[in-house]
Motif scaffolding. Sequence first.
Motif, mmCIF file in Angstrom:
data_model
loop_
_atom_site.group_PDB
_atom_site.id
_atom_site.type_symbol
_atom_site.label_atom_id
_atom_site.label_comp_id
_atom_site.label_asym_id
_atom_site.label_seq_id
_atom_site.Cartn_x
_atom_site.Cartn_y
_atom_site.Cartn_z
ATOM 1 N N VAL A 1863 0.840 -1.202 0.000
ATOM 2 C CA VAL A 1863 0.000 0.000 0.000
ATOM 3 C C VAL A 1863 0.868 1.242 0.000
ATOM 4 O O VAL A 1863 0.640 2.196 -0.756
ATOM 5 N N VAL A 1864 1.898 1.245 0.836
ATOM 6 C CA VAL A 1864 2.812 2.389 0.895
ATOM 7 C C VAL A 1864 3.541 2.528 -0.429
ATOM 8 O O VAL A 1864 3.720 3.633 -0.958
ATOM 9 N N LEU A 1865 3.938 1.416 -0.973
ATOM 10 C CA LEU A 1865 4.664 1.446 -2.236
ATOM 11 C C LEU A 1865 3.790 1.994 -3.359
ATOM 12 O O LEU A 1865 4.240 2.808 -4.171
ATOM 13 N N SER A 1866 2.551 1.579 -3.396
ATOM 14 C CA SER A 1866 1.624 2.068 -4.421
ATOM 15 C C SER A 1866 1.443 3.577 -4.316
ATOM 16 O O SER A 1866 1.511 4.288 -5.324
ATOM 17 N N GLN A 1867 1.199 4.058 -3.090
ATOM 18 C CA GLN A 1867 1.012 5.504 -2.910
ATOM 19 C C GLN A 1867 2.306 6.250 -3.249
ATOM 20 O O GLN A 1867 2.262 7.374 -3.782
ATOM 21 N N THR A 1868 3.455 5.668 -2.933
ATOM 22 C CA THR A 1868 4.729 6.323 -3.221
ATOM 23 C C THR A 1868 4.911 6.477 -4.734
ATOM 24 O O THR A 1868 5.351 7.523 -5.218
ATOM 25 N N TYR A 1869 4.579 5.414 -5.468
ATOM 26 C CA TYR A 1869 4.664 5.502 -6.930
ATOM 27 C C TYR A 1869 3.765 6.610 -7.459
ATOM 28 O O TYR A 1869 4.147 7.372 -8.353
ATOM 29 N N GLN A 1870 2.548 6.715 -6.905
ATOM 30 C CA GLN A 1870 1.614 7.742 -7.372
ATOM 31 C C GLN A 1870 2.139 9.145 -7.069
ATOM 32 O O GLN A 1870 2.040 10.056 -7.902
ATOM 33 N N LEU A 1871 2.669 9.334 -5.861
ATOM 34 C CA LEU A 1871 3.221 10.641 -5.509
ATOM 35 C C LEU A 1871 4.454 10.948 -6.343
ATOM 36 O O LEU A 1871 4.708 12.104 -6.732
ATOM 37 N N LEU A 1873 4.958 9.953 -9.329
ATOM 38 C CA LEU A 1873 4.435 10.374 -10.636
ATOM 39 C C LEU A 1873 4.102 11.857 -10.617
ATOM 40 O O LEU A 1873 4.388 12.574 -11.586
ATOM 41 N N SER A 1874 3.459 12.309 -9.501
ATOM 42 C CA SER A 1874 3.114 13.722 -9.395
ATOM 43 C C SER A 1874 4.359 14.601 -9.399
ATOM 44 O O SER A 1874 4.373 15.671 -10.003
ATOM 45 N N VAL A 1875 5.403 14.139 -8.720
ATOM 46 C CA VAL A 1875 6.642 14.919 -8.686
ATOM 47 C C VAL A 1875 7.284 14.955 -10.062
ATOM 48 O O VAL A 1875 7.841 15.986 -10.478
ATOM 49 N N PHE A 1876 7.240 13.833 -10.794
ATOM 50 C CA PHE A 1876 7.802 13.811 -12.139
ATOM 51 C C PHE A 1876 7.138 14.847 -13.033
ATOM 52 O O PHE A 1876 7.753 15.344 -13.982
ATOM 53 N N GLN A 1877 5.868 15.183 -12.715
ATOM 54 C CA GLN A 1877 5.136 16.167 -13.513
ATOM 55 C C GLN A 1877 5.196 17.557 -12.896
ATOM 56 O O GLN A 1877 4.415 18.433 -13.264
ATOM 57 N N SER A 1878 6.089 17.795 -11.962
ATOM 58 C CA SER A 1878 6.176 19.065 -11.268
ATOM 59 C C SER A 1878 6.462 20.200 -12.230
ATOM 60 O O SER A 1878 7.261 20.058 -13.176
ATOM 61 N N PRO A 1879 5.806 21.373 -12.010
ATOM 62 C CA PRO A 1879 6.095 22.533 -12.876
ATOM 63 C C PRO A 1879 7.541 22.976 -12.796
ATOM 64 O O PRO A 1879 8.068 23.562 -13.747
ATOM 65 N N ALA A 1880 8.162 22.730 -11.646
ATOM 66 C CA ALA A 1880 9.566 23.107 -11.485
ATOM 67 C C ALA A 1880 10.435 22.028 -12.143
ATOM 68 O O ALA A 1880 10.557 20.916 -11.614
ATOM 69 N N ALA A 1881 11.007 22.349 -13.283
ATOM 70 C CA ALA A 1881 11.766 21.342 -14.030
ATOM 71 C C ALA A 1881 12.966 20.843 -13.242
ATOM 72 O O ALA A 1881 13.325 19.664 -13.316
ATOM 73 N N LEU A 1917 1.152 -1.738 -10.794
ATOM 74 C CA LEU A 1917 0.517 -0.898 -11.808
ATOM 75 C C LEU A 1917 0.849 0.562 -11.584
ATOM 76 O O LEU A 1917 1.044 1.314 -12.548
ATOM 77 N N ALA A 1918 0.887 1.003 -10.288
ATOM 78 C CA ALA A 1918 1.252 2.382 -10.014
ATOM 79 C C ALA A 1918 2.682 2.659 -10.450
ATOM 80 O O ALA A 1918 3.001 3.737 -10.978
ATOM 81 N N GLY A 1919 3.582 1.679 -10.244
ATOM 82 C CA GLY A 1919 4.948 1.860 -10.689
ATOM 83 C C GLY A 1919 5.047 1.949 -12.200
ATOM 84 O O GLY A 1919 5.812 2.769 -12.740
ATOM 85 N N VAL A 1920 4.254 1.121 -12.885
ATOM 86 C CA VAL A 1920 4.258 1.170 -14.350
ATOM 87 C C VAL A 1920 3.775 2.530 -14.834
ATOM 88 O O VAL A 1920 4.344 3.116 -15.777
ATOM 89 N N GLN A 1921 2.750 3.032 -14.215
ATOM 90 C CA GLN A 1921 2.232 4.338 -14.606
ATOM 91 C C GLN A 1921 3.258 5.427 -14.377
ATOM 92 O O GLN A 1921 3.410 6.342 -15.183
ATOM 93 N N ALA A 1922 3.998 5.333 -13.248
ATOM 94 C CA ALA A 1922 5.042 6.314 -12.992
ATOM 95 C C ALA A 1922 6.141 6.230 -14.030
ATOM 96 O O ALA A 1922 6.654 7.256 -14.522
ATOM 97 N N LEU A 1923 6.532 5.006 -14.396
ATOM 98 C CA LEU A 1923 7.580 4.837 -15.397
ATOM 99 C C LEU A 1923 7.109 5.336 -16.752
ATOM 100 O O LEU A 1923 7.863 5.980 -17.490
ATOM 101 N N GLU A 1924 5.852 5.071 -17.048
ATOM 102 C CA GLU A 1924 5.293 5.557 -18.322
ATOM 103 C C GLU A 1924 5.300 7.077 -18.353
ATOM 104 O O GLU A 1924 5.609 7.686 -19.384
ATOM 105 N N THR A 1925 4.968 7.691 -17.247
ATOM 106 C CA THR A 1925 4.991 9.148 -17.166
ATOM 107 C C THR A 1925 6.417 9.662 -17.342
ATOM 108 O O THR A 1925 6.660 10.673 -18.013
#
Length: 2034
Positions: A1863-1871, A1873-1881, A1917-1925
Amino acid sequence: MELAHSLLLNEEACGQLGEHQRAAFIFKWLSFLKRLLPAADRVEVKQNQKNLVDQLTRVLMGSPGPPTRQLLSQCFALLYKIGDPFLATITIDKCSDIIRSKDDSPSFLPTRLAAIACLGAIYEQLGRLLDKTFSTVVANLIKTLKSAESQGRYEIMLSIEKILRGLGPSALPCHRDVYKVARICLTDRAMPVRCAAAKCLLELQREAVFLWTSELENMTNICFRAFEGSNYDVREIVSKLLGTMLATALMAKQGTAPRQGPRRSSLEEVMELLWGGFLRGGGGGSFLRASGDILKGGGSVSRDVRVGITQACVVFISCLGSKWLECNFMTLLALVLELVSYPRVTQNPAEAACCRCCISFILRATVGRLLGERSQVLAAKEICRVIAKQKMAVDATLSDSNMETRLSATDVVVSQHILVCTLQELGGLILGLGSTAESLLQDPSAGLLDAVTSVLLDPSAVVRLTAAWCLRCVSVAVPAQAAMLMDRCLERLTALKSCPEAVAGYSAAIAALLGAVQHCPLGIPHAKGKVVLGLAEDLLRSASQNSRLALQRTQGGWLLLSALMTLGPAVVVHHLPRVLLLWKCTFPLSIQELHSECGRGDAFTWQVMLEGRAGALCAMKSFFLHCRDLMNDEVIGRLLAPLTCAIALLTQLPALIKCYGTQVKNSSVVFRLRIYEVLSLFPPKSYEESFGILVKQLLSDLTSLESPACTGLTLLLSFCHASDAPLLGLATSDTDHLFIEEQLHSGSGAGAGSLEHDPFTIHQQPLDVPLPLPPLCRLSQATVHLFGLLFPHMAGAQSTQILDQFSESLKQLKASRQQNARIHMVSALCCGLKCLGSGQRGLLPEDTRKPALRLLLGALESGSEPLRCAAAEGLARLVQTADDAAFTVSITQINFDKLKLVRDAASRSGHALALGSLYRYMGGVSSPQHLSACVGILFTLSQDSTAPEVQVWALHSLSLLIDCAGAMSHAHVEPTFSLVLRLLLTVPSAQVEVLQSLGRCLNALITTLGPDLQAEGPFRSLCLMGCAVMQDSSDCLLQAQAISCLQQLHMFAPHYVDLSSLVPCLCANLCSSYLSLRRAVVACLRQLAQREAVEVSEHAVALVKDLPRRDNSLLDITIKEIGLEGALFSLLDRESDPQLCQDLRETLNHMLGSMAVAKLSHWLKLCKDVLSASAETATVAAVETHQEEEGGDRADDDSIYTCTAESGSPFSHPRWSTRVFATKCVCRIIAQCESGDRAHFNMALAQERRLQESAGDFLVLYLADLIRMAFMAATDPSKPLRISGLQMLLIIIRKFAALPEPEFPGHVLLEQYQANVGAALRPAFTADTPPDVTAKACQVCSAWIASGVVSDLLDLRRVHNLLTSSLGKVQAIKEVQSQLYNESTVTMESLAVLKAWAEVYIVAVQSPNQDEKPARLLQLSDPSAEPPVAPAGTGLLRLVQANLSMLSRLWLAALQDHAILNLPHEYAVQLPATGGTFYTAETAEQARQHYCSSWAAILHATALWLNSMGFIVLDEDPANLSRPVTPTSMGQSTSLASIKSPEDINSERFYLILGISMEFLCSPHSDSQMENITYCLHTLHALFDVPWPRSKIGNDQTLSVELLSVLHRLIVTRESPGVQLAVLELVRQVVCAAQERVREKRHSAEVDDGAAEKETLPEFGEGHDTGGLVPGKSVVFGALQLCLCILVRKLPRLSPKLTGSNPVPSRPPLALWHSDYQLISAALTILSELPSICSPEGSVSILPSVLYLLMGVHRELLLQPPGAALGLAVSVTLQALQVVLLSPMAHAEKCQGAWAHLLRCALNTLMDFWDSEEVFHGVNEISRLTILTIFLRLAGPEVAAVQPLLARSISKFQGCLECKDPVVLSQTYQLLLSVFQSPAAVVAVSFIQALGGALVGHLQAIEKSRPQNTEEMQAVLAGVQALETLVSTAEEEHRSQLMPILLHILISFLLDENALSSASIAARSLHESALQDLMRIGPQHSALFKALMVSFPSMKARLRAAITGNRENMKAKAAVYPALSKKSPTIQLKTKFL
């Protein structure tokens, strides 16, 4: 003492004890044996019977004491009853020999007395088994009786009584012999012997028919002689004997008569016998033979005889019963009233008054107690006929006589006494009936009011005054009659001013009616006071115009003014100037004018003048008593002038009396009495200049002895200490015969009190008929009282001179005159010392002590008991005022010396009492040596058996001394116990006064020991033994003391009081004829019921189950049928003593609290039985008022009116007060159940539990009974019962409204009772219903409508129409003013109606369900957050909408009135002169309380209405309103010049509502008004929901800050979560208003300045250029302070002051509730908005606090256990942080740098918290990572890209990626992903570079360890989504390198065909998801995809196999369900609704 607990006496242990210890040991053994024998085995008893007999015989021969011989006799009897009864003859012979013994020595007397007692007890138990020997025994006893002393005669009579009881009819041969000796003993000189003889004859008359046949006349004469010189006990038992015999003679059956067939006595003959004794005393002879002597007059009859005959008459009627009384009341009334027709009983006023008291007592004790309410109404009608008949006789007599001779007619005198008696009884009946008497008043056949009013013209003053008092009773019972009767009397008085009788009678009636207003909460119209004042002025002005009417008009005028004062300050203040002028004109303006008028006038003129001035003084006295609030310095100053002249007139009175004689003398006595009474109320300092005249006159009155009759108890009782009352012989003070027994103690010649002695008492507050003593007697009392008040203000020399003058005056007097003078002087001195001791006037001078001591010591040796008691009390006060230890010691030594010298009993008893009284006011005994000396002397005096009087006083003094000494007396406890127990075992039972003193000593010892009685030691057993001795006594007062001692013992040592023996004793005495015993019993039961109610009830029921039939009294039957609580209810219905009734109610309340839930059906049936008596009258009361109803409505309700009282009810016509208490009990039962099992309010659960538990009782199962009881009470004729019934109905509606009906889903339980509720409410809305009933009914109506029970609007209209009709009454009140009650009742009713409509409107508006059918089954909300109501839908809103326009105006008008009335006193001059819309100026004070109970709901409804209108003023024409409602005019005119704009109207409304709300919320007196606080908060919330009011509060920063301050105080002082949530919602609205203001200003600046200068726009807001936020002037600071208060109270670790300097305290956090999370969330939401209303500099000032709180709250929340509420609070925290981070202030040019710095600090703090604490797992880790992500995404690169912080952030993500929790790992992947999309390059790139490889590594490892559950699959799946992002955000040159990695990972997730079939569900799901991703990504990157497939053939093969398998799977699914894919739906659903 434990050795005494055996079947046989332990003779060895007994022999080792001393004499006194042996007696106690034997008593203990006999007590144990008495309890043991009934429970012992008969075989064992028979085996030990011989030894027991021998031991008991030895005890018999050992001279046992009185208690021991009683126990001994009972043990003998029980032994022979349980063992062999034929061996009893041996003991009988032994006892007979002892009785016949010639030994007359005193030592042998106890043995003889014990033998006599044993004979009686044995025959009582064995009865007919010994019928062959009884004749010899009886003959032996009779023979012994002739030569026996008083103790022997007493015991022989008691023994013969027991023999008669045991033998029954078998004792017939000895009846005549017993009768001969008993009749002699009945007139014995010893009172105990008389009592015993009466008991014996009472038992004899059961079987001896001749007593109430041939010997009836002789027996009555003997009883009359027995009354002569008797005490209360003799009168009580002899009257019982006489009354029982007469009742038996009247009701005897022919079958019980002997052969000669005696004639049955008629009622007339029986009453002739009684009245013969009343008229002639005990002289013998029949009534008829003596009639001539009676008519002629002769010697007076002893009052003892007359009082005894009066009590006998009551017993006689009580024995015949209530049914007989109902049937024969007419005849009985005529016979009773016939008594006053003989001149002998009315030969002087004192005798006449006594005779009238006797008749009144007979009627009150029978009609008032035996008859039910319905029978009392019939009796009252008969009394009215008698009154009318007598009035006609008086009128006929007067018409035949001229004016000069009419008062001397004999018939007139007789009729006067009859009228007085009947009017008093009629008034008492009406008072008891209460509002139930309304039907009697409305009955034209009775003509009650006409009959009573006609008597006001009677020539006799006492008759007129009694008639006036009767009218007062009518107005108290039925308040609606007060105004009508007053109008009637005013009209008649105005018309008959020329008739002296009319002036006197009607003025007395008006005064009585005015006095009744004190007891009528509804009052009378205010204008009546003005009318009365005008009439009084007219009478006083016209008094001098006609000498024939001068006296009556003068007395009548001042009587009216005196009564007017009883209306209180609210009325009198408007007439005070006129009254002051009248007082001024009544007295001379100066002393010179007073001297000049003394030479004018004649006797009649001075009589009128003195009477007038006495009346003026009496009115002044009434003013002082009832209008103290008006007594300011100005008023006192204006009153002093007439008072000074009145005091000066005292010096002229002797000359006037000498000149004009008796006529002026009588008036002068009344004048002096009045001025003394008035001066006693004035502060003595105000008339200090007149002290000389006053003191001289007081001394003259004290020494002149004008009133020698006013002595003894009449004068001295008030100066004797309450604890000394038993020494005065006032045993009757605690009896039911107090009223009649007082005739024996009212003074030797003072006579009974009577109304004509003081007409001004007619308006006094007590409800009982006033019986003032003669003026001379009351003058003595007033003289003494005024002297006492002046004594502390006298100079030392003056007081010494006065006391010396007292002594000299006493020396010059002799005998009785000296005694009377001593009484007056000692009373005056005691009063003076009492006033000096209780005031602040300093100490008594030393020179004054000696004469005072000399006077008191002389009184101590008086032969008068009251005088000795008063002297002892005076000595105690003297010691207190001296406050000198040496003086106290000297007085003690004087008493020691006197006790050594004097020998007479009176002197010794007086000095003995002084020893115990000296330290009463000194706070304890000063020295142990003095205590020891006093105790030693009192011990000696207590053992002086030759002087019982000395024993009594010494023992009483000893008890006082023990009480005063407290803990110091512990050293004397053991010897005192020994003394008390020894005397209890040896004092003869006839010396009850000594035994009662011993009881007081025992009680004092128990109180002194207190909790020490729990410790091991002998004291507890000694206490129990002493109580046992007193319990076995035949004296009821001693039994009462025993019960009180046991009650005290139970308080200190409850485990050592045996309830199994105590409770039966209490139940046996529950119906005792002695009030004191009943009081003690009920007081003890009240204490026991507090802790052991269940045990008490069980013991009571167990007691009566085993009683033989003959012992079953009515009480026992009641306990068997309905338990002890039912018996207490029955007793409550019969009792009239206020204290006893209060104890009974408290006892029942305690029992109800302990037992009601467990025995629910029993208690509900009990209350239902009590209430069922009112059901019969409900039919008529309800049906008569609804003839106008439609047929359909009546058809539903007709069945409701058919209920009748249950025939099997154990209660016979209970009184209305009992039924009111029963309804309150039902309400308490509901409250008890509410806090118990939830099945009580859940029908389905209750029915299920009832099937499982057969004994289960649940309240909801008795809902029908509850409704029926409420209906019966609500429709009863009694007004208090109606109000209680409506309150009960209201509670039922509130508690059961939301309960569903299990059998009919969608319905509620109460739906089936709609007709019942409607029928119960309709009678309350009739025209003649009192306003308070209608007000309560309006409350019920609103609750019923708002409850949502009724779904059909047609059904709802029934109750709705009632409210609508009431609203019409509110409109028409100004036009049709009610003249029955005070104008404040109009306010009460109007506001109740408006409040009811407001509550209905609130529910209608707030209902969330807009359906026609209300959602009734929703759970009720938090009661503290909102008044508990269920939604009622828009249908209800439509009902209200029709009247909403009118209601809104009325609501606003009511709020305006409330606001005006709540203005401070300094603004009182600004109040409207004519009053408000709903109140008048005169009744403003009374109306204020009604506004206080109604304004809150009206305020809320008004705010909701304005909310719905959007504060839009509609120009509505108010012409349709009858009432000129102008809520926006604020009391000003509505001319065209004053027409206001809509803005002004809105502003006034806004400030009115806001002001009322804030004023209340600021009030310190609103602690208990949580509902009103809730209303205010919701009002403000509704107000600020509208933009216009929100703009007003936003634009006025001062007002906003003030509101926040009030709300902050509310948060601090209220713990209710609902209130706190509402407060925070208001704070949010205030902040929102400020935001709108700032936004508007910024927008205006933007429009004005143009878009080019936007960077300057954020300058607006708090803080301005400096950034300073001033406390008390800043909205931001106020809101922050309030939020901080909430957060710190819920999370105290946030505060450094609470946790110290350590920011991370080690103590665990507090557990939070759901409401706490809500409060925290609301506070955080407000916090996040605060920077937006600040300027850039201001935002920098507040940002540290906001960030600190956000970070701290987030940290504290993560330490809480997980839950839904916690998750919501955490999400709100994160949202609040987002709002702060996205604030425009963060990017403003002036503060951007400061914001970045503070945000970096906050992020660093977050990291520090993370590092400094243990590693959190699960949701806490995710929450921390989430808040870190928010910082990284929203804070900007200047915050998140700082390298130290960025590195620490990356490390936190790395740590979470290494977590094993999916559960922690899934949420970490999701967060991530959000950081990978951060406005601050910079941030995104850094995270990709740092964590990209780790992410790939985690996903590549999945091929080796497939997911086994859903959580692991979701993480992958969350990790895959993060990697895809990551791949999609990479630059193009890097994407070609990353895409193969992604595709490789996805293909690695695919399974071959074999692995797929055996894989887990999670692995198959991952396989399918990966295949779908590949099918989606492949076409998007076809080139890369093809190249990868070419490079890795194995991967290509795996992908192909997966695709093929997927296609085959889809085909298989399609084959299984072919039809489903082709079949079209049969029902086409509409999907477009627009």
